[in-house]
Design a protein around this motif. Structure first.
Motif, PDB file in Angstrom:
ATOM      1  N   LEU A   1      -1.630  78.686   3.924  1.00 36.16           N
ATOM      2  CA  LEU A   1      -0.417  79.099   3.221  1.00 36.16           C
ATOM      3  C   LEU A   1      -0.733  79.752   1.882  1.00 36.16           C
ATOM      4  O   LEU A   1      -1.717  79.401   1.228  1.00 36.16           O
ATOM      5  CB  LEU A   1       0.485  77.883   2.959  1.00 36.16           C
ATOM      6  CG  LEU A   1       0.942  77.081   4.178  1.00 36.16           C
ATOM      7  CD1 LEU A   1       1.623  75.793   3.728  1.00 36.16           C
ATOM      8  CD2 LEU A   1       1.870  77.900   5.041  1.00 36.16           C
ATOM      9  N   TYR A   2       0.125  80.666   1.476  1.00 37.89           N
ATOM     10  CA  TYR A   2       0.069  81.174   0.109  1.00 37.89           C
ATOM     11  C   TYR A   2       0.603  80.094  -0.813  1.00 37.89           C
ATOM     12  O   TYR A   2       1.503  79.340  -0.451  1.00 37.89           O
ATOM     13  CB  TYR A   2       0.948  82.424  -0.051  1.00 37.89           C
ATOM     14  CG  TYR A   2       0.367  83.670   0.551  1.00 37.89           C
ATOM     15  CD1 TYR A   2      -0.674  84.349  -0.079  1.00 37.89           C
ATOM     16  CD2 TYR A   2       0.863  84.171   1.750  1.00 37.89           C
ATOM     17  CE1 TYR A   2      -1.201  85.499   0.479  1.00 37.89           C
ATOM     18  CE2 TYR A   2       0.327  85.318   2.317  1.00 37.89           C
ATOM     19  CZ  TYR A   2      -0.701  85.967   1.668  1.00 37.89           C
ATOM     20  OH  TYR A   2      -1.234  87.108   2.221  1.00 37.89           O
ATOM     21  N   PHE A   3       0.046  80.039  -2.012  1.00 38.06           N
ATOM     22  CA  PHE A   3       0.504  79.052  -2.980  1.00 38.06           C
ATOM     23  C   PHE A   3       1.074  79.736  -4.211  1.00 38.06           C
ATOM     24  O   PHE A   3       0.500  80.680  -4.721  1.00 38.06           O
ATOM     25  CB  PHE A   3      -0.652  78.143  -3.424  1.00 38.06           C
ATOM     26  CG  PHE A   3      -0.252  77.168  -4.483  1.00 38.06           C
ATOM     27  CD1 PHE A   3       0.316  75.958  -4.131  1.00 38.06           C
ATOM     28  CD2 PHE A   3      -0.403  77.471  -5.827  1.00 38.06           C
ATOM     29  CE1 PHE A   3       0.715  75.051  -5.099  1.00 38.06           C
ATOM     30  CE2 PHE A   3      -0.003  76.576  -6.809  1.00 38.06           C
ATOM     31  CZ  PHE A   3       0.552  75.368  -6.440  1.00 38.06           C
ATOM     32  N   SER A   4       2.196  79.264  -4.663  1.00 39.18           N
ATOM     33  CA  SER A   4       2.718  79.577  -5.994  1.00 39.18           C
ATOM     34  C   SER A   4       3.514  78.369  -6.448  1.00 39.18           C
ATOM     35  O   SER A   4       3.967  77.566  -5.644  1.00 39.18           O
ATOM     36  CB  SER A   4       3.571  80.830  -6.064  1.00 39.18           C
ATOM     37  OG  SER A   4       4.004  81.316  -4.869  1.00 39.18           O
TER      38      SER A   4
ATOM     39  N   GLN B   1       3.861  74.213  -2.715  1.00 36.63           N
ATOM     40  CA  GLN B   1       3.519  73.249  -3.760  1.00 36.63           C
ATOM     41  C   GLN B   1       4.130  71.882  -3.442  1.00 36.63           C
ATOM     42  O   GLN B   1       3.480  70.861  -3.610  1.00 36.63           O
ATOM     43  CB  GLN B   1       3.995  73.711  -5.132  1.00 36.63           C
ATOM     44  CG  GLN B   1       3.578  72.726  -6.224  1.00 36.63           C
ATOM     45  CD  GLN B   1       3.977  73.171  -7.618  1.00 36.63           C
ATOM     46  OE1 GLN B   1       4.943  73.887  -7.808  1.00 36.63           O
ATOM     47  NE2 GLN B   1       3.215  72.724  -8.600  1.00 36.63           N
ATOM     48  N   ASN B   2       5.356  71.874  -2.953  1.00 32.83           N
ATOM     49  CA  ASN B   2       5.994  70.610  -2.599  1.00 32.83           C
ATOM     50  C   ASN B   2       5.214  69.895  -1.489  1.00 32.83           C
ATOM     51  O   ASN B   2       5.012  68.681  -1.546  1.00 32.83           O
ATOM     52  CB  ASN B   2       7.447  70.830  -2.183  1.00 32.83           C
ATOM     53  CG  ASN B   2       8.233  69.536  -2.206  1.00 32.83           C
ATOM     54  OD1 ASN B   2       7.995  68.656  -3.021  1.00 32.83           O
ATOM     55  ND2 ASN B   2       9.176  69.419  -1.287  1.00 32.83           N
ATOM     56  N   ILE B   3       4.754  70.643  -0.495  1.00 32.56           N
ATOM     57  CA  ILE B   3       3.955  70.060   0.580  1.00 32.56           C
ATOM     58  C   ILE B   3       2.687  69.435   0.014  1.00 32.56           C
ATOM     59  O   ILE B   3       2.337  68.298   0.344  1.00 32.56           O
ATOM     60  CB  ILE B   3       3.619  71.126   1.647  1.00 32.56           C
ATOM     61  CG1 ILE B   3       4.877  71.508   2.429  1.00 32.56           C
ATOM     62  CG2 ILE B   3       2.524  70.634   2.584  1.00 32.56           C
ATOM     63  CD1 ILE B   3       4.709  72.730   3.312  1.00 32.56           C
TER      64      ILE B   3
ATOM     65  N   LYS C   1      -0.599  64.794  -1.753  1.00 32.96           N
ATOM     66  CA  LYS C   1      -1.452  64.274  -2.817  1.00 32.96           C
ATOM     67  C   LYS C   1      -0.859  63.081  -3.547  1.00 32.96           C
ATOM     68  O   LYS C   1      -1.546  62.093  -3.793  1.00 32.96           O
ATOM     69  CB  LYS C   1      -1.731  65.404  -3.812  1.00 32.96           C
ATOM     70  CG  LYS C   1      -2.745  65.061  -4.868  1.00 32.96           C
ATOM     71  CD  LYS C   1      -3.089  66.283  -5.699  1.00 32.96           C
ATOM     72  CE  LYS C   1      -4.110  65.955  -6.754  1.00 32.96           C
ATOM     73  NZ  LYS C   1      -4.485  67.114  -7.547  1.00 32.96           N
ATOM     74  N   TYR C   2       0.406  63.143  -3.889  1.00 36.48           N
ATOM     75  CA  TYR C   2       0.997  62.107  -4.743  1.00 36.48           C
ATOM     76  C   TYR C   2       1.859  61.094  -3.998  1.00 36.48           C
ATOM     77  O   TYR C   2       2.133  60.019  -4.515  1.00 36.48           O
ATOM     78  CB  TYR C   2       1.827  62.756  -5.854  1.00 36.48           C
ATOM     79  CG  TYR C   2       1.010  63.670  -6.724  1.00 36.48           C
ATOM     80  CD1 TYR C   2      -0.033  63.188  -7.497  1.00 36.48           C
ATOM     81  CD2 TYR C   2       1.275  65.038  -6.755  1.00 36.48           C
ATOM     82  CE1 TYR C   2      -0.796  64.027  -8.287  1.00 36.48           C
ATOM     83  CE2 TYR C   2       0.526  65.889  -7.546  1.00 36.48           C
ATOM     84  CZ  TYR C   2      -0.505  65.382  -8.309  1.00 36.48           C
ATOM     85  OH  TYR C   2      -1.260  66.218  -9.078  1.00 36.48           O
TER      86      TYR C   2
END
Length: 131
Positions: free
Chosen positions: A73-76, A82-84, A89-90
């Motif tokens: 996926l592209y990230f921004s 980012q939510n995924i 992660k958290y």
């Protein structure tokens, strides 16, 4: 069609404790896994696995010998991607990570059947690491 007791209890449980989409945090419907259908159809896939020389491979050129590298996926910032990543992660959404890993594996397999992989290593790249 009659619901079994387990299906009925699961449905009642999910009414109060729904499984949430890893991308938009809405409740998942039956048949949806980890990411809702709406988000699944709108994820920003890179399709780098289809390119002969892609931007991810270029990051590793001259540093280490890599046969193939890609990104799903592209990230921004402030996006579903980012939510995924934050969910994994958290919020300890390991099954979401496995789901995405399987998705990436299927995409790679469909375009690179001739490659024999010894290992697949996830490499999260932070902008500070681009040199």
């Amino acid at each position: 069609m009659f619901l079994t007791t387990i299906e009925y209890l699961t449905d009642v449980y999910r009414l109060f404790y729904p499984k949430l989409c890893g991308a938009c945090n809405t409740a998942l419907y039956k048949g949806e896994q980890h990411i809702c259908f709406v988000c699944s159809n709108n994820l920003p896939f890179t399709d780098f696995e289809k390119l002969k020389s892609n931007p991810v491979e270029k990051v590793f050129q001259g540093r280490i010998d890599v046969a193939f590298a890609t990104s799903l996926l592209y990230f921004s910032r402030s996006t579903k991607t980012q939510n995924i990543l934050h969910q994994i992660k958290y919020n300890n959404r390991k099954q979401l990570a496995i789901y995405l890993g399987n998705l990436l594996g299927e995409r790679i397999k469909s375009t690179h059947e001739q490659l024999n992989f010894d290992v697949i290593i996830p490499v999260p790249l932070h902008p500070k690491n681009y040199k």
